[in-house]
Design a protein around this motif. Structure first.
Motif, PDB file in Angstrom:
ATOM      1  N   THR A   1      33.977 -48.928   9.900  1.00 11.43           N
ATOM      2  CA  THR A   1      32.834 -49.125  10.796  1.00 11.43           C
ATOM      3  C   THR A   1      31.637 -48.272  10.387  1.00 11.43           C
ATOM      4  O   THR A   1      30.489 -48.743  10.418  1.00 11.43           O
ATOM      5  N   ASN A   2      31.901 -47.028   9.983  1.00 13.88           N
ATOM      6  CA  ASN A   2      30.784 -46.142   9.627  1.00 13.88           C
ATOM      7  C   ASN A   2      30.144 -46.498   8.291  1.00 13.88           C
ATOM      8  O   ASN A   2      29.159 -45.863   7.891  1.00 13.88           O
TER       9      ASN A   2
ATOM     10  N   ARG B   1      37.287 -57.847  11.962  1.00 12.25           N
ATOM     11  CA  ARG B   1      36.780 -56.617  12.565  1.00 12.25           C
ATOM     12  C   ARG B   1      36.661 -55.547  11.491  1.00 12.25           C
ATOM     13  O   ARG B   1      37.266 -55.655  10.424  1.00 12.25           O
ATOM     14  N   SER B   2      35.917 -54.491  11.811  1.00 14.07           N
ATOM     15  CA  SER B   2      35.768 -53.382  10.868  1.00 14.07           C
ATOM     16  C   SER B   2      36.650 -52.201  11.215  1.00 14.07           C
ATOM     17  O   SER B   2      36.903 -51.338  10.376  1.00 14.07           O
ATOM     18  N   ASP B   3      37.100 -52.146  12.465  1.00 11.60           N
ATOM     19  CA  ASP B   3      37.856 -50.989  12.933  1.00 11.60           C
ATOM     20  C   ASP B   3      39.353 -51.287  12.907  1.00 11.60           C
ATOM     21  O   ASP B   3      39.788 -52.207  12.215  1.00 11.60           O
TER      22      ASP B   3
ATOM     23  N   ASP C   1      39.382 -47.508   8.654  1.00 12.18           N
ATOM     24  CA  ASP C   1      38.289 -47.949   9.509  1.00 12.18           C
ATOM     25  C   ASP C   1      36.995 -47.861   8.702  1.00 12.18           C
ATOM     26  O   ASP C   1      36.622 -46.779   8.236  1.00 12.18           O
TER      27      ASP C   1
ATOM     28  N   CYS D   1      35.597 -57.698  19.388  1.00 13.49           N
ATOM     29  CA  CYS D   1      35.520 -57.091  18.048  1.00 13.49           C
ATOM     30  C   CYS D   1      34.507 -57.822  17.183  1.00 13.49           C
ATOM     31  O   CYS D   1      33.782 -57.198  16.398  1.00 13.49           O
TER      32      CYS D   1
END
Length: 262
Positions: free
Chosen positions: A192-193, A121-123, A190, A217
């Motif tokens: 994600t962005n 997952r990225s988060d 995190d 996820c």
């Protein structure tokens, strides 16, 4: 087994396959080591130069007495490529290895061809998961893996996988310095962005019975990677589908790397 040194740490790695083949670097999950990719390497080493390595805290690299982040581990991966004088590679990362692989791709995007991300997952984890790792850290300091190896095997490998070789490895891991790899996991950032910057061809694998990282996820990760070629849901697989369900993962991983990794 071979080693290279970075920041005073001797990092272990092994390679197989043709020296002039397209390179694939495999990065393992938390509490695992490069051996978790043996079924995948066996399926790929006729074409690809396959490199597995043991990250800080695990396997033949062993414990580290200093704090580190997954950005440090990503630089270890890049340092391994530098050591081997490899200009370009594809990445296969499972769970923690996915955290590391994505960060390496962000650090040096032109260095990499394709990414296969497994059970990752990225988060960030929920607080309950973070708390459970803090409890694991405390228990490991007291007793090592003695009281937790069985539960870890079921959590990471599933109830039906013969896990004795892995539980024996965990029993041999020392109590000292286990806090550093746990802290790297629980304090990671995190990203994600930043996923829009990972424009490499990618594929996501996730077991539909994964108790460690929810399959949602993996779906979210695949949706956010701009050049993702798809998500593979591995029926009945837990957190290590490339190991426990290699017969299902291998053909799709091979096809992806043949298309995008060379």
């Amino acid at each position: 087994m071979a080693w290279f040194e970075r920041e005073g740490i001797c990092i272990a790695y092994e390679e197989s396959g043709p020296q002039d083949g397209p390179v694939v670097v495999f990065s393992h999950g938390f509490l695992m080591d490069g051996e978790m990719f043996l079924p995948n390497v066996e399926n790929l080493q006729d074409v690809f130069r396959c490199i597995v390595w043991d990250q800080r805290g695990f396997g033949a690299t062993g414990p580290t007495n200093r704090a580190f982040s997954y950005w440090d581990s990503a630089r270890d991966l890049i340092g391994l490529l530098d050591h081997l004088e490899i200009a370009s590679a594809s990445l296969v990362g499972m769970s923690q290895g996915g955290f590391v692989s994505m960060r390496a791709a962000l650090l040096e995007p032109d260095r990499f061809r394709a990414l296969a991300l497994i059970a990752t997952r990225s988060d960030l984890d929920d607080m309950s998961v973070t708390d459970s790792f803090e409890q694991l850290k405390a228990e490991w300091t007291r007793s090592g893996a003695a009281n937790v190896a069985g539960n870890l095997a079921a959590f990471l490998l599933g109830p039906d996988y013969e896990a004795s070789a892995w539980t024996a490895k965990w029993q041999r891991l020392p109590r000292e310095h286990f806090d550093h790899p746990v802290d790297a996991l629980t304090s990671r950032d995190d990203i994600t962005n930043l996923l829009h910057d990972i424009t490499h061809a990618s594929i996501v694998f996730h077991g539909d019975a994964d108790a460690a990282i929810d399959p949602g996820c993996g779906e979210a990760l695949a949706a956010r990677l701009p050049n993702c070629k798809g998500i593979v849901s591995v029926a009945g697989a837990g957190h290590t589908p490339n190991l426990t369900h290699a017969h299902e993962v291998n053909p799709l991983l091979r096809d992806f790397l043949l298309r995008y990794g060379r």
